[in-house]
Motif scaffolding. Sequence first.
Motif, PDB file in Angstrom:
ATOM      1  N   MET A   1      39.340  37.775  38.434  1.00 33.13           N
ATOM      2  CA  MET A   1      38.309  38.178  39.342  1.00 33.13           C
ATOM      3  C   MET A   1      38.800  39.944  39.275  1.00 33.13           C
ATOM      4  O   MET A   1      39.907  40.196  39.351  1.00 33.13           O
ATOM      5  N   LYS A   2      37.676  40.522  39.369  1.00 40.54           N
ATOM      6  CA  LYS A   2      37.805  41.897  39.207  1.00 40.54           C
ATOM      7  C   LYS A   2      37.922  42.391  40.615  1.00 40.54           C
ATOM      8  O   LYS A   2      36.772  42.454  41.202  1.00 40.54           O
TER       9      LYS A   2
ATOM     10  N   ALA B   1      29.901  36.911  43.456  1.00 38.77           N
ATOM     11  CA  ALA B   1      29.039  35.723  42.829  1.00 38.77           C
ATOM     12  C   ALA B   1      28.663  34.886  44.210  1.00 38.77           C
ATOM     13  O   ALA B   1      27.337  34.488  44.324  1.00 38.77           O
TER      14      ALA B   1
ATOM     15  N   ASP C   1      32.124  38.145  38.497  1.00 37.69           N
ATOM     16  CA  ASP C   1      33.516  37.973  38.612  1.00 37.69           C
ATOM     17  C   ASP C   1      34.112  39.426  39.785  1.00 37.69           C
ATOM     18  O   ASP C   1      35.355  39.155  39.744  1.00 37.69           O
TER      19      ASP C   1
ATOM     20  N   GLU D   1      33.028  38.437  47.901  1.00 34.83           N
ATOM     21  CA  GLU D   1      32.851  37.892  46.631  1.00 34.83           C
ATOM     22  C   GLU D   1      31.600  37.869  46.190  1.00 34.83           C
ATOM     23  O   GLU D   1      30.741  37.515  46.843  1.00 34.83           O
TER      24      GLU D   1
ATOM     25  N   ASP E   1      27.922  42.033  38.889  1.00 34.54           N
ATOM     26  CA  ASP E   1      29.054  41.341  38.055  1.00 34.54           C
ATOM     27  C   ASP E   1      29.756  40.347  38.799  1.00 34.54           C
ATOM     28  O   ASP E   1      30.224  40.539  39.929  1.00 34.54           O
TER      29      ASP E   1
END
Length: 174
Positions: free
Chosen positions: A1-2, A144, A18, A142, A16
């Motif tokens: 994860m970034k 996503a 991630d 998060e 993104d």
Amino acid sequence: MKQLVVGVGDGGATRDPDAVLVTYALGSCVAVMMHDSAAGVAGMVHYMLPEAPREEAQAAARPWMYADTGIGELLRLVQQQGADKRRLTIYAAGGAQVMNDNSMFNIGKRNCLALRKALWKYGLVAHAEETGGTTARTVRMEAASGRVWLHAPGGEPREMQRRASSAGMARQGG
């Protein structure tokens, strides 16, 4: 994860999957997070003050710093990345009175009031909110999943739960 850190008086959005948006030590400041799962867009603003200065040049130079301009800027940015206002899930956290309970400025309370006012202006309602109190918070979203995690000093991280009522739906129009 970034990890994408959103600093004080700052904001941003990402597609993104991630990425994790994070902002630290929300005291009287408020973080507003927006997520559109269909578009895969997540965004966050960490504003410090309820209202931008009347001088337009000052307000334009730091729009993320204020509730009245920062929330609008966040909405514009997530829509620019493909989010649809009608699909947004919105979370808010912060607005604590961390310095002294008798503060004559009541920045935390004023920031919470400004949050509701700005969301109403844009036809939005927070689906989950943890504001007020006397404890600073760190918040993560998060990108996503849109899941939001709160962490207070000395405590364990816990997930913010979305309200299960139609009151959280975006107002039509606006």
